[in-house]
Motif scaffolding. Structure first.
Motif, mmCIF file in Angstrom:
data_model
loop_
_atom_site.group_PDB
_atom_site.id
_atom_site.type_symbol
_atom_site.label_atom_id
_atom_site.label_comp_id
_atom_site.label_asym_id
_atom_site.label_seq_id
_atom_site.Cartn_x
_atom_site.Cartn_y
_atom_site.Cartn_z
ATOM 1 N N GLY A 260 49.669 -75.070 30.668
ATOM 2 C CA GLY A 260 49.869 -75.879 29.469
ATOM 3 C C GLY A 260 50.682 -77.129 29.764
ATOM 4 O O GLY A 260 51.483 -77.158 30.693
ATOM 5 N N ILE A 261 50.448 -78.162 28.980
ATOM 6 C CA ILE A 261 51.177 -79.422 29.093
ATOM 7 C C ILE A 261 52.049 -79.585 27.853
ATOM 8 O O ILE A 261 51.564 -79.472 26.715
ATOM 9 C CB ILE A 261 50.210 -80.630 29.196
ATOM 10 N N SER A 262 53.339 -79.846 28.044
ATOM 11 C CA SER A 262 54.238 -80.045 26.914
ATOM 12 C C SER A 262 53.768 -81.211 26.054
ATOM 13 O O SER A 262 53.389 -82.267 26.576
ATOM 14 C CB SER A 262 55.660 -80.340 27.408
ATOM 15 N N VAL A 263 53.799 -81.021 24.742
ATOM 16 C CA VAL A 263 53.423 -82.100 23.819
ATOM 17 C C VAL A 263 54.597 -83.067 23.720
ATOM 18 O O VAL A 263 55.704 -82.682 23.335
ATOM 19 C CB VAL A 263 53.066 -81.527 22.437
ATOM 20 N N THR A 264 54.368 -84.324 24.085
ATOM 21 C CA THR A 264 55.434 -85.327 24.087
ATOM 22 C C THR A 264 55.292 -86.339 22.953
ATOM 23 O O THR A 264 56.253 -87.012 22.606
ATOM 24 C CB THR A 264 55.464 -86.074 25.430
ATOM 25 N N ARG B 101 57.695 -80.801 17.436
ATOM 26 C CA ARG B 101 56.934 -80.635 18.679
ATOM 27 C C ARG B 101 57.659 -79.779 19.714
ATOM 28 O O ARG B 101 57.098 -79.484 20.773
ATOM 29 C CB ARG B 101 56.628 -82.009 19.285
ATOM 30 N N GLU B 102 58.873 -79.364 19.418
ATOM 31 C CA GLU B 102 59.618 -78.552 20.379
ATOM 32 C C GLU B 102 58.884 -77.231 20.628
ATOM 33 O O GLU B 102 58.526 -76.506 19.704
ATOM 34 C CB GLU B 102 61.028 -78.260 19.853
ATOM 35 N N GLY B 103 58.641 -76.944 21.893
ATOM 36 C CA GLY B 103 57.959 -75.713 22.266
ATOM 37 C C GLY B 103 56.454 -75.757 22.111
ATOM 38 O O GLY B 103 55.784 -74.729 22.311
ATOM 39 N N LEU B 104 55.891 -76.935 21.769
ATOM 40 C CA LEU B 104 54.438 -77.040 21.637
ATOM 41 C C LEU B 104 53.801 -77.416 22.981
ATOM 42 O O LEU B 104 54.321 -78.261 23.712
ATOM 43 C CB LEU B 104 54.065 -78.092 20.588
ATOM 44 N N TYR B 105 52.655 -76.803 23.265
ATOM 45 C CA TYR B 105 51.938 -77.069 24.514
ATOM 46 C C TYR B 105 50.456 -77.287 24.225
ATOM 47 O O TYR B 105 49.870 -76.628 23.350
ATOM 48 C CB TYR B 105 52.072 -75.883 25.483
ATOM 49 N N SER B 106 49.871 -78.196 24.966
ATOM 50 C CA SER B 106 48.424 -78.373 24.959
ATOM 51 C C SER B 106 47.867 -77.507 26.091
ATOM 52 O O SER B 106 48.212 -77.698 27.256
ATOM 53 C CB SER B 106 48.083 -79.848 25.198
ATOM 54 N N GLU C 60 53.277 -74.580 34.136
ATOM 55 C CA GLU C 60 53.058 -76.030 34.006
ATOM 56 C C GLU C 60 51.617 -76.370 34.376
ATOM 57 O O GLU C 60 51.129 -76.026 35.454
ATOM 58 C CB GLU C 60 54.019 -76.795 34.916
#
Length: 384
Positions: free
Chosen positions: A130-134, A152-157, A199
């Motif tokens: 997963g990629i962290s949502v920035t 968006r904290e803790g969100l992943y694509s 990651e």
């Protein structure tokens, strides 16, 4: 410690409507190969999988067979009406005993060796990249009016491939056949099994929209930075006959070209150009005129061999030029048919193929209508 037995399921049953085009996106071509073939080549290079099963739409079987030509894969499996059904069909079709199963999108052609290794090395029963949502995330209604800003904290694509304990994932699918999930990690979450995120890789993007094709082609071209140019030249004399074959196209004429094969002077020159670009000798080295098996053979066989050798090196042919030198026959009437035939043989799009012609103003053997000469250039891109 005994190495894990790992099988791979590649989900390729979708229509890919958002990508546009006349055929599903996984069968559309980028840099000389379909997206599915790029994906499979990357997977095969990364790890010696026990088994690889592709899940496809049976209506696309002819496109699939062409994409996987030359690969040793298990028989393709019919996809379902949903992503979940397709994954389940793939799981049921695995014939090899495996500890770990990985499920991957056909339209992610840039999966890296490192990502595969990290997923396999994970101790968890379910691991996904997963990629962290920035970016700031907004939720909107159907009319595109903002409802709220999402923390968006803790969100992943999330990406694929996703790795699972085979027996655990199969059991989860069997217990949730009436539900619909967009990826396999959701199934594990639903039955209460933990899922670990590692990651992901920004380069491991999914080809989804039309602009993604340009991004994918740029990515491939940047990796193929060893650019080479090869040159070929050939001559054949005329003899009694009623047609000539040039660039694989038969053209009515007062004579034919003399040769051990079908004497296609254009394809011979082009074959030599490709061989020279990879320093692989010339056409005579690979197809000696003394060998009776090539008597009357179609010269497309020679060109296909040269193209295959480029592919074997992990490269692509990016441009070809053929120049025919003769007084007769009139080449301009057949140029488009020749370009189409060359595209068919090489797999290169017609926009990267040039066929041109010139005379020698009645000078020399071509000027005296004694034969035809051909020159060819081929530009090849190989990995550094």
């Amino acid at each position: 410690m005994q190495e894990k037995s790992v099988s791979m399921i590649v989900v390729a049953a979708g229509k890919g409507a958002r990508a546009g085009g006349r055929i599903p996106k996984q069968y559309q071509t980028i840099a000389g190969k379909t997206i599915l073939r790029h994906t499979l080549d990357a997977l095969i290079r990364s790890y010696p999988f026990t088994e690889i099963v592709c899940v496809i739409n049976p209506e696309d079987n002819h496109l699939y067979e062409k994409s996987v030509e030359g690969l040793s894969l298990s028989p393709a499996v019919k996809g379902g009406n949903t992503r979940q059904e397709s994954s389940f069909n793939g799981l049921k079709a695995l014939t090899a005993k495996c500890d770990l199963v990985m499920i991957h999108d056909a339209a992610r052609p840039f999966v890296s060796d490192n990502l595969i290794k990290e997923l396999i090395d994970s101790k968890a029963s379910a691991t996904i990249p997963g990629i962290s949502v920035t970016d700031t995330v907004k939720r909107a209604d159907p009319q595109m009016n903002i409802i709220e800003t999402v923390n968006r904290e803790g969100l992943y694509s999330v990406q694929t491939p996703q790795a699972f304990d085979y027996h655990m994932l199969l059991k989860a699918h069997q217990s949730l056949t009436t539900a619909s999930f967009t990826d396999d990690s959701m199934i594990m979450e639903t039955i209460g099994e933990g899922v670990t995120i590692i990651e992901g890789d920004e380069a491991n993007f999914k080809v989804t929209h039309p602009e993604d094709f340009k991004k994918a082609e740029m990515t491939i071209m940047n990796r193929l930075a060893d650019i080479r140019t090869g040159h070929g030249y050939d001559v054949h004399r005329f003899e009694e006959g009623s047609s000539v074959i040039l660039c694989g196209v038969e053209i009515p004429h007062t004579h034919r070209l003399k040769g051990h094969s079908d004497a296609d002077v254009a394809l011979h020159a082009l074959t030599d150009a490709i061989f020279s670009s990879i320093a692989a000798g010339d056409i005579g080295c690979h197809f000696p005129p003394t060998d009776p098996q090539w008597q009357g053979a179609a010269s497309s066989i020679f060109l296909e061999k040269a193209c295959e050798m480029v592919k074997d090196k992990g490269g692509i042919i990016s441009n070809i030029v053929v120049t025919l030198i003769c007084e007769r026959p009139k080449i301009s009437l057949h140029q488009e048919a020749m370009r189409m035939k060359l595209s068919e043989i090489t797999g290169l799009c017609k926009e990267r193929i040039s066929v041109q012609a010139t005379t020698t103003e009645k000078l020399g053997f071509t000027g005296r209508n004694e034969g035809i000469a051909a020159e060819a250039l081929a530009t090849v891109r190989l990995p550094l």
